[in-house]
Design an enzyme around this catalytic site. Sequence first.
Site, PDB file in Angstrom:
ATOM      1  N   GLU A 185       0.802  -1.219   0.000  1.00 12.78           N
ATOM      2  CA  GLU A 185       0.000   0.000   0.000  1.00 12.78           C
ATOM      3  C   GLU A 185       0.836   1.271   0.000  1.00 12.78           C
ATOM      4  O   GLU A 185       0.381   2.300  -0.444  1.00 12.78           O
ATOM      5  CB  GLU A 185      -0.937   0.039   1.218  1.00 12.78           C
ATOM      6  CG  GLU A 185      -2.087  -0.918   1.155  1.00 12.78           C
ATOM      7  CD  GLU A 185      -3.201  -0.492   0.221  1.00 12.78           C
ATOM      8  OE1 GLU A 185      -3.223   0.672  -0.229  1.00 12.78           O
ATOM      9  OE2 GLU A 185      -4.054  -1.336  -0.077  1.00 12.78           O
ATOM     10  N   ASP A 232      -7.958   8.200  -4.111  1.00 12.64           N
ATOM     11  CA  ASP A 232      -7.279   7.103  -4.809  1.00 12.64           C
ATOM     12  C   ASP A 232      -7.670   7.091  -6.290  1.00 12.64           C
ATOM     13  O   ASP A 232      -8.382   7.984  -6.755  1.00 12.64           O
ATOM     14  CB  ASP A 232      -7.543   5.767  -4.108  1.00 12.64           C
ATOM     15  CG  ASP A 232      -8.975   5.274  -4.244  1.00 12.64           C
ATOM     16  OD1 ASP A 232      -9.778   5.871  -4.999  1.00 12.64           O
ATOM     17  OD2 ASP A 232      -9.303   4.260  -3.606  1.00 12.64           O
TER      18      ASP A 232
END
Length: 167
Positions: free
Chosen positions: A37, A46
């Site tokens: 991540e 995102d």
Amino acid sequence: MAMSPAVRNSVIAAISGGAIAIASVLITGPGGNDGLEGVRYKPYKDVVGVLTVCYGHTGKDIMPGKTYTEAECKALLNKDLATVARQINPYIKVDIPETTRGGIYSFVYNVGAGNFETSTLLRKINQVDIKGACDQLRRWTYAGGKQWKGLMTRREIEREVCLWGQQ
């Protein structure tokens, strides 16, 4: 792309801590910011437009404009992984190795429990086809209708850890 030796060694060290520890190491990486991540201390959107912070944490509790600390990010990740475990463990009806479970927790942390609950991956786990289940991870490389190299890399690493219990 194969798993780096540093990540491999960190995952091996985490095995005694169980599936959540394994998933945490996969997500954060051995240095805390070099995992699947990565980490961002300021909230951002995102690739599909979801407000996100830290190690991929999403939710209404994110405070836009706030700079999160490393400790806050690790606490959010631990809380999120415990939630993943609570959400999906009831659906896994067979015993599976902790490494398999850790790879799956990392996957579900990324795609959400709802997607897992209706997946062929889960069906294969419950048929005790662990290899077939782990191979299903390779199908989950799209976000927003587009295939992402980063997701392809992530799924290969999750698959490798998922399969460790088969060796």
